[in-house]
Design an enzyme around this catalytic site. Structure first.
Site, PDB file in Angstrom:
ATOM      1  CG  HIS A  22      -6.670   0.208  -1.930  1.00  0.00           C
ATOM      2  ND1 HIS A  22      -7.279  -0.335  -0.591  1.00  0.00           N
ATOM      3  CD2 HIS A  22      -7.477  -0.045  -2.836  1.00  0.00           C
ATOM      4  CE1 HIS A  22      -7.975  -1.210  -1.045  1.00  0.00           C
ATOM      5  NE2 HIS A  22      -8.396  -1.143  -2.359  1.00  0.00           N
ATOM      6  CG  HIS A  69      -4.789   0.295   3.792  1.00  0.00           C
ATOM      7  ND1 HIS A  69      -3.971  -0.592   2.956  1.00  0.00           N
ATOM      8  CD2 HIS A  69      -5.895   0.324   2.853  1.00  0.00           C
ATOM      9  CE1 HIS A  69      -4.254  -0.772   1.796  1.00  0.00           C
ATOM     10  NE2 HIS A  69      -5.379  -0.226   1.671  1.00  0.00           N
ATOM     11  CB  CYS A 119      -1.158  -0.138   1.117  1.00  0.00           C
ATOM     12  SG  CYS A 119      -0.256   0.190   2.661  1.00  0.00           S
TER      13      CYS A 119
END
Length: 331
Positions: free
Chosen positions: A306, A294, A246
């Protein structure tokens, strides 16, 4: 340095936490296999999301540890380079005194009387002793200066040596878990693929135009780069060009736009300016969960790009699908 030393105060805590999480993951997979012969896609998706939200913070901290370890090794090498010539100066100074002493006293440290008898003249002896004493004092001062400098560098290097050794041990232990992580995630993903058949996913990875909005500037460039990565695989601790995790995806997108981010979600949060949701524009970063483990790159219209986890490739997703902790602007 204070930030780095936290690894020494909590040795192996990260490793123990990872082992506990992975043990729980394996158990959940086994239980699922026994309790539900034919789990629904939704059940499997939830398992993957839940377990990945436990594992991803460990991976992000592993990213941080690897970067800190590399930085500390650089410091270690720099200090060693500064110490080496000092060590050589000390050795050379002692060699010089030793050689002169050998020349003056052929048989080693004999008495002054014996030395005088071998000179043939008291005046010669006095001159020799004066020269030796002057040399000794001069060399002693030089040696002491060098030793003092070396001791100062040694005192700086010692804690870094200890830190590097502990971090290297932790990093090696975490690296050994990569195969375990991938195997457990693959088990869940295989179940997911079986439930969905051969479609490979739950829907279109790019359900709308990407970027959804175009605002111009470096943010728009970063958004375009992120959109171009859709469909590429998730591999933790990577930052492109073919695979991403990520924070690696956001780092890569902004790097192509001419800006540098660090490969760790919390560092990216620290390095960006806080903005409100109403002020979001393409290229901004969206951080999720209370521990910021994240991150996605906003592309407009409530959408982000993402890298979710190893069970799914880089894709678009509505930002409200996960609990938001904050927004960050790079430029």
């Amino acid at each position: 340095m204070e930030t780095h030393l936290r690894w020494t105060r909590r040795p192996h805590r990260l490793v123990r936490l990872l082992v506990a999480i992975l043990g729980g993951l394996s158990l959940a997979v086994g239980i699922t296999g026994l309790a539900h012969a034919d789990p629904t896609p939704g059940e499997i998706e939830k398992q993957i999301d839940d377990k990945w939200n436990q594992i991803e913070p460990i991976i992000e901290q592993h990213n941080q540890l690897k970067i800190e370890l590399a930085a500390n090794k650089t410091k270690q090498n720099k200090l060693e380079a500064q110490i080496a010539p000092l060590r050589e100066q000390v050795d050379a100074a002692f060699d010089k005194v030793s050689a002169f002493a050998v020349m003056q006293y052929k048989t080693g440290r004999i008495s002054k009387l014996d030395a005088m008898l071998t000179t043939g003249s008291p005046d010669t002896f006095i001159n020799q002793m004066t020269m030796l004493n002057m040399l000794a004092k001069d060399e002693q001062a030089r040696i002491q200066d060098v030793i003092t400098a070396k001791e100062e560098y040694d005192s700086q290097k010692a804690p870094i040596d200890e830190l590097v050794a502990k971090q290297a041990e932790q990093e090696a232990a975490l690296a050994q878990q990569e195969q375990k992580i991938n195997a457990d995630i693959k088990t869940l993903n295989d179940m997911r693929m079986k439930a969905y058949g051969s479609s490979g996913g739950t829907g279109n990875l790019r359900p709308v135009a990407c970027p959804f909005e175009y605002t111009g500037g470096p943010g728009a460039k970063a958004a375009q780069v992120a959109c171009a990565q859709i469909g590429k695989k998730y591999v933790w601790a990577t930052e492109g060009p073919n695979t991403f995790d990520c924070s690696g995806l956001t780092l890569y997108a902004w790097k192509q736009a001419g800006y540098t981010l660090r490969h760790y979600t919390k560092w990216q949060y620290q390095d960006t300016k806080r903005v409100s949701r109403s002020d979001l524009k393409a290229g901004d970063l969206v951080f999720f969960y209370s521990d910021l483990h994240h991150v996605g790159l906003y592309v407009g219209g409530g959408w982000m790009v993402h890298a979710p986890n190893p069970s799914a490739p880089v894709q678009m997703k509505k930002i409200d699908a996960e609990p938001i902790s904050g927004y960050g602007r790079v430029a």
